[in-house]
Design an enzyme around this catalytic site. Structure first.
Site, short mmCIF file in Angstrom:
data_model
loop_
_atom_site.label_atom_id
_atom_site.label_comp_id
_atom_site.label_asym_id
_atom_site.label_seq_id
_atom_site.Cartn_x
_atom_site.Cartn_y
_atom_site.Cartn_z
N ARG A 15 14.47 3.80 -60.32
CA ARG A 15 13.88 3.58 -58.99
C ARG A 15 14.85 4.02 -57.88
O ARG A 15 14.67 5.06 -57.27
CB ARG A 15 13.47 2.10 -58.84
CG ARG A 15 12.53 1.82 -57.67
CD ARG A 15 13.16 1.87 -56.32
NE ARG A 15 14.27 0.93 -56.15
CZ ARG A 15 15.05 0.90 -55.09
NH1 ARG A 15 14.86 1.76 -54.09
NH2 ARG A 15 16.08 0.06 -55.01
N ASP A 16 15.90 3.26 -57.68
CA ASP A 16 16.83 3.60 -56.59
C ASP A 16 17.43 4.98 -56.84
O ASP A 16 17.62 5.77 -55.91
CB ASP A 16 17.94 2.54 -56.52
CG ASP A 16 18.60 2.47 -55.16
OD1 ASP A 16 18.28 3.30 -54.30
OD2 ASP A 16 19.46 1.59 -54.95
N HIS A 207 25.09 -5.08 -55.23
CA HIS A 207 24.44 -3.76 -55.35
C HIS A 207 25.28 -2.78 -54.54
O HIS A 207 25.16 -2.70 -53.32
CB HIS A 207 23.01 -3.90 -54.80
CG HIS A 207 22.21 -2.64 -54.77
ND1 HIS A 207 21.08 -2.45 -55.54
CD2 HIS A 207 22.32 -1.51 -54.03
CE1 HIS A 207 20.55 -1.27 -55.29
NE2 HIS A 207 21.30 -0.67 -54.37
N HIS A 209 26.85 0.94 -53.62
CA HIS A 209 26.80 2.41 -53.67
C HIS A 209 28.24 2.92 -53.63
O HIS A 209 29.14 2.23 -53.15
CB HIS A 209 25.96 2.96 -52.51
CG HIS A 209 24.48 2.78 -52.74
ND1 HIS A 209 23.64 3.81 -53.06
CD2 HIS A 209 23.70 1.66 -52.72
CE1 HIS A 209 22.41 3.35 -53.21
NE2 HIS A 209 22.42 2.04 -53.01
N CYS A 240 19.86 6.63 -50.52
CA CYS A 240 18.69 6.01 -49.87
C CYS A 240 18.07 7.00 -48.90
O CYS A 240 18.77 7.62 -48.10
CB CYS A 240 19.13 4.75 -49.13
SG CYS A 240 17.78 3.97 -48.23
N ASN A 249 24.10 5.04 -56.35
CA ASN A 249 24.63 3.74 -56.76
C ASN A 249 25.86 3.99 -57.61
O ASN A 249 26.04 5.07 -58.16
CB ASN A 249 23.62 3.01 -57.64
CG ASN A 249 22.35 2.69 -56.91
OD1 ASN A 249 21.43 3.48 -56.90
ND2 ASN A 249 22.32 1.53 -56.30
C1 LIG Z 1 6.69 -0.93 -45.73
C2 LIG Z 1 5.82 0.24 -45.32
C3 LIG Z 1 4.61 0.35 -46.22
C4 LIG Z 1 5.37 0.00 -43.88
O1 LIG Z 1 4.79 1.17 -43.37
P1 LIG Z 1 3.83 1.12 -42.11
O2 LIG Z 1 3.44 2.53 -41.78
O3 LIG Z 1 4.48 0.32 -41.05
O4 LIG Z 1 2.65 0.26 -42.76
P2 LIG Z 1 1.13 0.14 -42.54
O5 LIG Z 1 0.78 -1.21 -43.09
O6 LIG Z 1 0.75 0.49 -41.13
O7 LIG Z 1 0.51 1.23 -43.53
C5 LIG Z 1 0.58 2.61 -43.25
C6 LIG Z 1 0.04 3.38 -44.45
O8 LIG Z 1 0.80 3.10 -45.60
C7 LIG Z 1 -0.03 2.56 -46.62
N1 LIG Z 1 0.70 1.49 -47.32
C8 LIG Z 1 1.18 0.37 -46.80
N2 LIG Z 1 1.78 -0.35 -47.74
C9 LIG Z 1 1.66 0.35 -48.89
C10 LIG Z 1 2.10 0.10 -50.21
N3 LIG Z 1 2.76 -1.00 -50.54
N4 LIG Z 1 1.82 1.02 -51.15
C11 LIG Z 1 1.16 2.15 -50.83
N5 LIG Z 1 0.72 2.44 -49.59
C12 LIG Z 1 0.99 1.55 -48.63
C13 LIG Z 1 -1.24 2.02 -45.90
O9 LIG Z 1 -2.34 1.96 -46.78
C14 LIG Z 1 -1.40 3.03 -44.81
O10 LIG Z 1 -1.99 4.21 -45.36
P3 LIG Z 1 -2.91 5.18 -44.48
O11 LIG Z 1 -4.02 4.31 -43.98
O12 LIG Z 1 -2.01 5.71 -43.38
O13 LIG Z 1 -3.30 6.23 -45.46
C15 LIG Z 1 6.61 1.57 -45.33
O14 LIG Z 1 7.61 1.50 -44.37
C16 LIG Z 1 7.23 1.84 -46.68
O15 LIG Z 1 6.54 2.03 -47.68
N6 LIG Z 1 8.55 1.88 -46.72
C17 LIG Z 1 9.22 2.10 -47.98
C18 LIG Z 1 10.65 2.22 -47.74
C19 LIG Z 1 11.36 2.37 -49.05
O16 LIG Z 1 10.77 2.37 -50.14
N7 LIG Z 1 12.69 2.52 -48.95
C20 LIG Z 1 13.50 2.67 -50.10
C21 LIG Z 1 13.60 1.39 -50.88
S1 LIG Z 1 14.76 0.24 -50.19
C22 LIG Z 1 16.24 0.74 -50.87
O17 LIG Z 1 16.31 1.73 -51.53
C23 LIG Z 1 17.41 -0.14 -50.64
C24 LIG Z 1 17.80 -0.96 -51.87
C25 LIG Z 1 16.72 -1.96 -52.25
O18 LIG Z 1 18.00 -0.13 -53.00
C26 LIG Z 1 19.09 -1.73 -51.57
C27 LIG Z 1 20.16 -0.89 -50.84
O19 LIG Z 1 20.91 -0.15 -51.48
O20 LIG Z 1 20.19 -1.01 -49.62
#
Ligand SMILES: CC(C)(COP(=O)([O-])OP(=O)([O-])OC[C@H]1O[C@@H](n2cnc3c(N)ncnc32)[C@H](O)[C@@H]1OP(=O)([O-])[O-])[C@@H](O)C(=O)NCCC(=O)NCCSC(=O)C[C@@](C)(O)CC(=O)[O-]
Length: 302
Positions: A15-16, A207, A209, A240, A249
């Site tokens: 995933r990450d 966690h 990196h 990220c 990571n």
């Molecule tokens: C949170 C949102 C969804 C807000 O995104 P948004 O645009 O504010 O949300 P929304 O509710 O207005 O939805 C917009 C669109 O997204 C769709 N949507 C809404 N939710 C979902 C969902 N769950 N699955 C699939 N689709 C989704 C929803 O259906 C809609 O589709 P449209 O009508 O435009 O076609 C967006 O910002 C997002 O998906 N962000 C993901 C960010 C991400 O994955 N980042 C990487 C992971 S975090 C990380 O890696 C850090 C970590 C954990 O490893 C620790 C570290 O090292 O820091």
């Protein structure tokens, strides 16, 4: 100094590690990677993210991955779920653990999940409730706890505050993440101590990196405090999408090599992890980023 005698490693490569790859990694490759990792002995593998495919296209195959893996009894297959929509997808895909992911920095919260910290906690509430109703493990992940690419320093109080909020949501485990790999060992200990003040140490994880080459030192510093859960990524995959320049990571092979040398039990077979790292690196067409992995591969060569 007494270090923990056993450590749980959460393998986050599928995933990450892969989420930031520009070229599509087909579901069957991700499935083969997850299965190689479960065979190597990991008890917890982060396999999927049910996030918006517009935000993170590489994770769009998460359902196929969860459907295709050969589930090994006892292994926890985790999936990221930023909201209820993500939770429902994770439930349908039979995730064993869902991960709500917030941040200790307001600026990063906006860039990563498009809302403030307070709004994110409100979004996580129904996810947490639903996880409890369905008896699914709930993990909280806190990004940029050691520094933020947008706001710089992150106060210790902000870390303990978000840890407490995630605790109050009922998280079974909480990850303290150095998203951009800036921590150094004493700072790592200070941040971990702030988290320990708000949550049971045995359910806290580090966690790290490896952007600045400090991850192993930070893990050792966390071990000194008694932290016994760490995240790592096979072949050091990762970076990220919302943290420019952040590298992967810490590599799982490097962590295992260190823990093996310290006599700390993980239940994971390093050689099989090296094989998994070679498999995914070959697919990606580049050398793996694990120093230990590359050294062990070189030793095997005829
Ligand atoms: C949170 C949102 C969804 C807000 O995104 P948004 O645009 O504010 O949300 P929304 O509710 O207005 O939805 C917009 C669109 O997204 C769709 N949507 C809404 N939710 C979902 C969902 N769950 N699955 C699939 N689709 C989704 C929803 O259906 C809609 O589709 P449209 O009508 O435009 O076609 C967006 O910002 C997002 O998906 N962000 C993901 C960010 C991400 O994955 N980042 C990487 C992971 S975090 C990380 O890696 C850090 C970590 C954990 O490893 C620790 C570290 O090292 O820091």
């Amino acid at each position: 100094m007494n270090l923990p005698t056993q450590v749980k490693i959460v393998e986050v490569g599928p995933r990450d590690g892969l989420q930031n790859e520009k070229e599509d990694v087909p579901a069957e490759v991700k499935i083969a990677l997850v299965d190689r990792l479960s065979a190597a002995g990991f008890a917890n593998i982060e396999a999927a993210a049910f996030v918006s495919p517009k935000w993170v296209p590489q994770m769009a195959t998460s359902r196929q991955v969860m459907d295709g893996i050969a589930r090994k009894p006892g292994v926890i297959y985790s999936a990221l779920t930023p909201n209820l929509q993500g939770f429902e997808a994770a439930l349908a895909a039979r995730a064993d653990e869902v991960v709500i992911f917030g941040s200790a920095s307001e600026a990063f919260s906006q860039r990563n999940i498009n809302c403030s910290i307070a709004e994110s906690i409100a979004r996580f509430e129904p996810v947490a409730r639903a996880a409890k109703e369905h008896g699914i493990r709930l993990r909280g992940s806190i990004s940029t706890a050691f520094g933020c690419p947008y706001q710089g320093e992150v106060p210790l109080a902000a870390v303990s505050d978000v840890v407490a909020r995630m605790r109050d949501l009922g998280c079974d485990e909480i990850d303290i993440a150095d998203t951009i790999g800036v921590a150094t060992p004493r700072h790592a200990q200070a941040v971990m101590a702030a988290a320990i003040a708000a949550f049971p140490i045995e359910r806290l994880s580090g966690h790290f990196h490896d952007t600045y080459g400090q991850a192993l030192a930070n893990i050792y510093a966390s071990l000194e405090l008694g932290i016994a859960i760490f995240h790592s990524s096979v072949a050091g995959l990762g970076g990220c999408p919302y943290a420019k320049g952040a590298t992967g990571n810490v590599a799982t092979e490097d962590v295992l090599y260190m823990l093996n040398g310290l006599g700390i039990d993980t239940g994971i077979d390093l050689d099989q992890v090296v094989d998994a790292g070679a498999y995914i690196s070959q697919f990606l067409g580049r050398k793996g980023a694990s120093r230990a992995g590359n050294a062990l591969l070189a030793k095997r060569a005829p």
